[in-house]
Design a protein around this motif. Structure first.
Motif, PDB file in Angstrom:
ATOM      1  N   ALA A 125      26.685   2.843 -79.359  1.00 29.01           N
ATOM      2  CA  ALA A 125      27.826   3.185 -80.213  1.00 29.01           C
ATOM      3  C   ALA A 125      27.357   4.209 -81.236  1.00 29.01           C
ATOM      4  O   ALA A 125      26.162   4.303 -81.524  1.00 29.01           O
ATOM      5  CB  ALA A 125      28.362   1.945 -80.919  1.00 29.01           C
ATOM      6  N   VAL A 126      28.297   4.969 -81.776  1.00 24.79           N
ATOM      7  CA  VAL A 126      27.983   5.982 -82.786  1.00 24.79           C
ATOM      8  C   VAL A 126      28.875   5.754 -84.001  1.00 24.79           C
ATOM      9  O   VAL A 126      30.096   5.637 -83.866  1.00 24.79           O
ATOM     10  CB  VAL A 126      28.198   7.415 -82.237  1.00 24.79           C
ATOM     11  CG1 VAL A 126      27.921   8.455 -83.316  1.00 24.79           C
ATOM     12  CG2 VAL A 126      27.315   7.657 -81.023  1.00 24.79           C
ATOM     13  N   ALA A 127      28.255   5.679 -85.170  1.00 26.17           N
ATOM     14  CA  ALA A 127      28.986   5.565 -86.426  1.00 26.17           C
ATOM     15  C   ALA A 127      28.984   6.936 -87.098  1.00 26.17           C
ATOM     16  O   ALA A 127      27.918   7.510 -87.319  1.00 26.17           O
ATOM     17  CB  ALA A 127      28.333   4.533 -87.336  1.00 26.17           C
ATOM     18  N   ALA A 128      30.155   7.457 -87.393  1.00 23.87           N
ATOM     19  CA  ALA A 128      30.261   8.771 -88.022  1.00 23.87           C
ATOM     20  C   ALA A 128      29.834   8.738 -89.485  1.00 23.87           C
ATOM     21  O   ALA A 128      29.309   9.715 -90.006  1.00 23.87           O
ATOM     22  CB  ALA A 128      31.688   9.294 -87.909  1.00 23.87           C
ATOM     23  N   ALA A 164      31.474  -5.239 -85.698  1.00 27.77           N
ATOM     24  CA  ALA A 164      32.343  -6.370 -85.365  1.00 27.77           C
ATOM     25  C   ALA A 164      32.926  -6.237 -83.977  1.00 27.77           C
ATOM     26  O   ALA A 164      33.201  -7.230 -83.307  1.00 27.77           O
ATOM     27  CB  ALA A 164      33.460  -6.485 -86.394  1.00 27.77           C
ATOM     28  N   ASP A 165      33.112  -4.997 -83.510  1.00 27.17           N
ATOM     29  CA  ASP A 165      33.695  -4.753 -82.190  1.00 27.17           C
ATOM     30  C   ASP A 165      32.688  -4.816 -81.053  1.00 27.17           C
ATOM     31  O   ASP A 165      33.076  -4.837 -79.892  1.00 27.17           O
ATOM     32  CB  ASP A 165      34.387  -3.381 -82.164  1.00 27.17           C
ATOM     33  CG  ASP A 165      35.657  -3.359 -83.003  1.00 27.17           C
ATOM     34  OD1 ASP A 165      36.180  -4.448 -83.322  1.00 27.17           O
ATOM     35  OD2 ASP A 165      36.109  -2.245 -83.346  1.00 27.17           O
ATOM     36  N   ASP A 198      31.856   3.154 -91.512  1.00 28.42           N
ATOM     37  CA  ASP A 198      32.313   2.748 -90.177  1.00 28.42           C
ATOM     38  C   ASP A 198      31.534   1.555 -89.624  1.00 28.42           C
ATOM     39  O   ASP A 198      31.998   0.921 -88.683  1.00 28.42           O
ATOM     40  CB  ASP A 198      32.160   3.908 -89.187  1.00 28.42           C
ATOM     41  CG  ASP A 198      33.049   5.088 -89.515  1.00 28.42           C
ATOM     42  OD1 ASP A 198      34.063   4.901 -90.216  1.00 28.42           O
ATOM     43  OD2 ASP A 198      32.727   6.205 -89.064  1.00 28.42           O
ATOM     44  N   LEU A 199      30.382   1.259 -90.181  1.00 25.89           N
ATOM     45  CA  LEU A 199      29.511   0.242 -89.597  1.00 25.89           C
ATOM     46  C   LEU A 199      30.122  -1.158 -89.515  1.00 25.89           C
ATOM     47  O   LEU A 199      30.021  -1.800 -88.471  1.00 25.89           O
ATOM     48  CB  LEU A 199      28.161   0.203 -90.311  1.00 25.89           C
ATOM     49  CG  LEU A 199      27.260   1.382 -90.013  1.00 25.89           C
ATOM     50  CD1 LEU A 199      26.051   1.372 -90.943  1.00 25.89           C
ATOM     51  CD2 LEU A 199      26.816   1.368 -88.556  1.00 25.89           C
ATOM     52  N   PRO A 200      30.741  -1.692 -90.562  1.00 27.53           N
ATOM     53  CA  PRO A 200      31.249  -3.066 -90.439  1.00 27.53           C
ATOM     54  C   PRO A 200      32.227  -3.251 -89.280  1.00 27.53           C
ATOM     55  O   PRO A 200      32.090  -4.187 -88.497  1.00 27.53           O
ATOM     56  CB  PRO A 200      31.918  -3.309 -91.798  1.00 27.53           C
ATOM     57  CG  PRO A 200      31.179  -2.417 -92.739  1.00 27.53           C
ATOM     58  CD  PRO A 200      30.879  -1.184 -91.929  1.00 27.53           C
ATOM     59  N   LEU A 221      28.743  -8.332 -83.986  1.00 27.24           N
ATOM     60  CA  LEU A 221      27.362  -8.401 -84.448  1.00 27.24           C
ATOM     61  C   LEU A 221      27.240  -8.652 -85.937  1.00 27.24           C
ATOM     62  O   LEU A 221      26.143  -8.755 -86.448  1.00 27.24           O
ATOM     63  CB  LEU A 221      26.640  -7.088 -84.118  1.00 27.24           C
ATOM     64  CG  LEU A 221      26.391  -6.818 -82.652  1.00 27.24           C
ATOM     65  CD1 LEU A 221      25.880  -5.408 -82.462  1.00 27.24           C
ATOM     66  CD2 LEU A 221      25.397  -7.806 -82.086  1.00 27.24           C
ATOM     67  N   VAL A 222      28.341  -8.712 -86.634  1.00 28.59           N
ATOM     68  CA  VAL A 222      28.269  -8.850 -88.078  1.00 28.59           C
ATOM     69  C   VAL A 222      27.709 -10.215 -88.431  1.00 28.59           C
ATOM     70  O   VAL A 222      28.153 -11.235 -87.929  1.00 28.59           O
ATOM     71  CB  VAL A 222      29.652  -8.631 -88.722  1.00 28.59           C
ATOM     72  CG1 VAL A 222      29.599  -8.900 -90.209  1.00 28.59           C
ATOM     73  CG2 VAL A 222      30.132  -7.214 -88.459  1.00 28.59           C
TER      74      VAL A 222
END
Length: 103
Positions: free
Chosen positions: A88-91, A101-102, A95-97, A2-3
């Motif tokens: 999805a969860v970003a801690a 991307a995944d 962690d976002l990039p 998604l980047v």
């Protein structure tokens, strides 16, 4: 993934209807000229996830070939149970990039 290079930030005071009504999300897509594709919505509470899901439903109702991926920002302090419905969860922000991307 998604980047990408497109981003839109809007304030809720710009809209008569508030979250979880998807008007602000749809306005951002229109402002950027984006009609189809895969988009991420990042938020820090259950209402943000509902907002992303409502945006997805609105896009489908409009006949757009678009997907909204809901990413929970766990650093916002919401209980993890409130974020369980996210895709999805970003801690942490860093962690976002990789996370985007995944997806």
């Amino acid at each position: 993934g998604l980047v990408g290079s497109e981003m839109c930030i809007r304030d809720s005071v710009d809209f008569a209807r508030q979250k979880p009504d998807p008007a602000a999300f749809l306005a951002c897509l229109d402002r950027l000229g984006l009609r189809e594709g895969r988009f991420a919505y990042i938020g820090d509470h259950a209402g943000d996830i509902a907002f992303g899901r409502n945006a997805q439903a609105a896009l489908r109702a409009m006949g757009r070939a678009a997907e909204v991926v809901c990413v929970a920002a766990a650093w916002g302090g919401a209980p993890s149970v409130d974020l369980a419905a996210a895709d999805a969860v970003a801690a942490r922000p860093a962690d976002l990039p990789d996370l985007l991307a995944d997806l």
